[in-house]
Design a protein around this motif. Structure first.
Motif, mmCIF file in Angstrom:
data_model
loop_
_atom_site.group_PDB
_atom_site.id
_atom_site.type_symbol
_atom_site.label_atom_id
_atom_site.label_comp_id
_atom_site.label_asym_id
_atom_site.label_seq_id
_atom_site.Cartn_x
_atom_site.Cartn_y
_atom_site.Cartn_z
ATOM 1 N N ALA A 53 44.497 9.677 -20.489
ATOM 2 C CA ALA A 53 46.008 10.334 -19.777
ATOM 3 C C ALA A 53 45.800 11.713 -19.898
ATOM 4 C CB ALA A 53 47.040 9.886 -20.708
ATOM 5 N N VAL A 54 45.492 12.442 -20.983
ATOM 6 C CA VAL A 54 45.513 14.007 -20.950
ATOM 7 C C VAL A 54 44.304 14.504 -19.909
ATOM 8 C CG1 VAL A 54 44.853 15.840 -22.529
ATOM 9 C CG2 VAL A 54 46.548 14.125 -23.278
ATOM 10 N N GLY A 55 43.126 13.821 -19.989
ATOM 11 C CA GLY A 55 42.064 14.447 -19.213
ATOM 12 C C GLY A 55 42.510 14.257 -17.681
ATOM 13 N N LEU A 56 43.055 13.194 -17.378
ATOM 14 C CA LEU A 56 43.428 13.177 -15.828
ATOM 15 C C LEU A 56 44.466 14.108 -15.472
ATOM 16 C CD1 LEU A 56 42.577 12.179 -13.020
ATOM 17 C CD2 LEU A 56 43.996 10.110 -13.647
ATOM 18 N N THR A 57 45.463 14.049 -16.495
ATOM 19 C CA THR A 57 46.712 15.310 -16.285
ATOM 20 C C THR A 57 46.002 16.445 -16.030
ATOM 21 O OG1 THR A 57 48.096 13.793 -17.505
ATOM 22 C CG2 THR A 57 48.640 15.941 -17.198
ATOM 23 N N ILE A 58 45.080 17.058 -17.142
ATOM 24 C CA ILE A 58 44.536 18.201 -16.793
ATOM 25 C C ILE A 58 43.658 18.679 -15.774
ATOM 26 C CG2 ILE A 58 42.668 19.934 -17.869
ATOM 27 C CD1 ILE A 58 44.039 19.045 -20.753
ATOM 28 N N PHE A 59 42.875 17.341 -15.347
ATOM 29 C CA PHE A 59 42.252 17.449 -13.941
ATOM 30 C C PHE A 59 43.002 17.576 -12.907
ATOM 31 C CE2 PHE A 59 40.341 15.144 -10.427
ATOM 32 C CZ PHE A 59 39.074 16.046 -10.093
ATOM 33 N N ALA A 106 51.165 16.385 -11.998
ATOM 34 C CA ALA A 106 49.865 16.082 -12.689
ATOM 35 C C ALA A 106 50.161 14.764 -13.774
ATOM 36 C CB ALA A 106 49.226 17.335 -13.380
ATOM 37 N N GLU A 107 51.401 15.036 -14.364
ATOM 38 C CA GLU A 107 51.723 13.873 -15.497
ATOM 39 C C GLU A 107 51.808 12.483 -14.779
ATOM 40 O OE1 GLU A 107 55.012 15.684 -17.209
ATOM 41 O OE2 GLU A 107 53.850 16.619 -18.838
ATOM 42 N N LEU A 108 52.169 12.372 -13.481
ATOM 43 C CA LEU A 108 52.314 11.255 -12.889
ATOM 44 C C LEU A 108 51.254 10.326 -12.780
ATOM 45 C CD1 LEU A 108 54.586 12.116 -9.826
ATOM 46 C CD2 LEU A 108 55.543 10.912 -12.014
ATOM 47 N N LEU A 109 49.949 10.905 -13.055
ATOM 48 C CA LEU A 109 48.615 10.433 -12.838
ATOM 49 C C LEU A 109 48.347 9.921 -14.574
ATOM 50 C CD1 LEU A 109 46.771 12.505 -10.376
ATOM 51 C CD2 LEU A 109 47.943 10.425 -10.077
ATOM 52 N N ALA A 110 49.024 10.399 -15.325
ATOM 53 C CA ALA A 110 48.532 9.980 -16.759
ATOM 54 C C ALA A 110 48.439 8.486 -17.101
ATOM 55 C CB ALA A 110 49.714 10.643 -17.848
ATOM 56 N N PRO A 111 49.239 7.912 -16.571
ATOM 57 C CA PRO A 111 48.911 6.251 -16.899
ATOM 58 C C PRO A 111 47.641 5.550 -16.033
ATOM 59 C CG PRO A 111 51.259 6.363 -16.156
ATOM 60 C CD PRO A 111 50.454 7.837 -15.856
ATOM 61 N N ILE A 112 47.206 6.398 -14.960
ATOM 62 C CA ILE A 112 46.135 5.771 -14.450
ATOM 63 C C ILE A 112 44.862 6.168 -15.114
ATOM 64 C CG2 ILE A 112 44.633 6.019 -12.261
ATOM 65 C CD1 ILE A 112 47.285 6.366 -10.819
ATOM 66 N N GLY A 113 44.867 7.431 -15.777
ATOM 67 C CA GLY A 113 43.975 7.895 -16.583
ATOM 68 C C GLY A 113 43.701 7.376 -18.014
ATOM 69 N N ALA A 114 44.900 6.771 -18.454
ATOM 70 C CA ALA A 114 44.780 6.092 -19.868
ATOM 71 C C ALA A 114 44.124 4.594 -19.315
ATOM 72 C CB ALA A 114 46.295 5.688 -20.033
ATOM 73 N N PHE A 115 44.539 3.827 -18.452
ATOM 74 C CA PHE A 115 44.145 2.563 -18.089
ATOM 75 C C PHE A 115 42.423 2.936 -17.675
ATOM 76 C CE2 PHE A 115 48.647 1.349 -17.195
ATOM 77 C CZ PHE A 115 48.467 0.209 -18.209
ATOM 78 N N ALA A 116 42.035 3.761 -16.872
ATOM 79 C CA ALA A 116 40.851 4.051 -16.390
ATOM 80 C C ALA A 116 39.910 4.257 -17.799
ATOM 81 C CB ALA A 116 40.591 5.233 -15.636
ATOM 82 N N ALA A 117 40.249 5.147 -18.733
ATOM 83 C CA ALA A 117 39.447 5.341 -19.816
ATOM 84 C C ALA A 117 39.516 4.152 -20.670
ATOM 85 C CB ALA A 117 40.355 6.499 -20.680
ATOM 86 N N ILE A 118 40.338 3.320 -20.694
ATOM 87 C CA ILE A 118 40.364 1.979 -21.556
ATOM 88 C C ILE A 118 39.311 1.154 -20.927
ATOM 89 C CG2 ILE A 118 41.534 -0.027 -22.553
ATOM 90 C CD1 ILE A 118 44.000 1.837 -22.905
ATOM 91 N N TRP A 119 39.321 1.079 -19.539
ATOM 92 C CA TRP A 119 38.833 0.028 -18.806
ATOM 93 C C TRP A 119 37.181 0.679 -18.859
ATOM 94 C CZ3 TRP A 119 35.342 1.504 -14.785
ATOM 95 C CH2 TRP A 119 34.781 0.518 -14.202
ATOM 96 N N PHE A 120 36.840 1.698 -18.682
ATOM 97 C CA PHE A 120 35.601 2.404 -18.785
ATOM 98 C C PHE A 120 34.827 2.381 -20.400
ATOM 99 C CE2 PHE A 120 32.801 6.251 -19.880
ATOM 100 C CZ PHE A 120 31.890 6.051 -19.127
ATOM 101 N N VAL A 121 35.694 2.379 -21.283
ATOM 102 C CA VAL A 121 35.174 2.351 -22.660
ATOM 103 C C VAL A 121 34.707 0.797 -22.779
ATOM 104 C CG1 VAL A 121 35.429 2.481 -25.281
ATOM 105 C CG2 VAL A 121 35.839 4.354 -23.538
ATOM 106 N N GLN A 122 35.529 -0.158 -22.452
ATOM 107 C CA GLN A 122 35.563 -1.735 -22.646
ATOM 108 C C GLN A 122 34.130 -1.980 -21.821
ATOM 109 O OE1 GLN A 122 37.749 -4.136 -23.784
ATOM 110 N NE2 GLN A 122 38.836 -2.655 -24.953
ATOM 111 N N ALA A 123 33.890 -1.488 -20.805
ATOM 112 C CA ALA A 123 32.929 -1.739 -19.489
ATOM 113 C C ALA A 123 31.488 -1.477 -20.241
ATOM 114 C CB ALA A 123 33.082 -1.218 -18.570
ATOM 115 N N MET A 124 31.435 -0.114 -21.067
ATOM 116 C CA MET A 124 30.378 0.314 -21.611
ATOM 117 C C MET A 124 29.757 -0.121 -22.825
ATOM 118 S SD MET A 124 29.352 2.618 -19.425
ATOM 119 C CE MET A 124 28.025 3.378 -20.367
ATOM 120 N N THR A 125 30.752 -0.792 -23.318
ATOM 121 C CA THR A 125 30.534 -1.334 -24.854
ATOM 122 C C THR A 125 30.420 -2.756 -24.730
ATOM 123 O OG1 THR A 125 33.026 -1.453 -25.444
ATOM 124 C CG2 THR A 125 31.804 0.446 -26.105
ATOM 125 N N SER A 126 30.657 -3.485 -23.519
ATOM 126 C CA SER A 126 30.637 -4.979 -23.182
ATOM 127 C C SER A 126 31.503 -5.580 -24.166
ATOM 128 C CB SER A 126 28.852 -5.350 -23.504
ATOM 129 O OG SER A 126 28.170 -4.693 -22.502
#
Length: 117
Positions: free
Chosen positions: A97-103, A54-74
């Motif tokens: 990262a923590v969220g995707l790891t737990i998921f 599960a921890e191997l996916l942490a970097p993907i979760g980090a990038f996805a969260a940053i991208w999501f917030v950047q997109a939502m806030t324009s």
């Protein structure tokens, strides 16, 4: 804004994400937390093999969260104005990262069944 209250934070997050999306994320987080607690109670401990996978996916979760917030806030990285913006960006990445790891851990545990012996 003199005081930072819970109501103020709710209003800000609802404004950023919209009423429906914000509360859908809150419900998803609550359900994810409940599923993680269920898996911990059922297995009575963390299973290291699942956790490492599960921890191997942490970097993907980090990038996805940053991208999501950047997109939502324009906004973009050019809009980062100071140290607090960098700290918030790091916090968003850590939360993703923590969220995707737990998921991923919960998904493995629910699909694979209880850990035996």
């Amino acid at each position: 804004m003199k005081d930072l209250t819970f109501e103020t934070l709710l209003a800000v997050f609802e404004e950023i994400f919209g009423f429906g999306l914000f509360w859908a994320m809150v419900v998803a987080a609550a359900l994810g937390t409940a599923a993680f607690v269920f898996v911990l109670i059922r297995d009575r401990n963390l299973v290291s093999r699942r956790l490492v996978r599960a921890e191997l996916l942490a970097p993907i979760g980090a990038f996805a969260a940053i991208w999501f917030v950047q997109a939502m806030t324009s906004s973009g990285f050019r809009d980062i104005g100071g140290p607090i913006d960098v700290i918030v960006l790091i916090g968003i990445g850590a939360a993703g990262a923590v969220g995707l790891t737990i998921f991923a851990y919960v998904a493995q545990a629910l699909i694979g069944g209880p850990q035996r012996g």
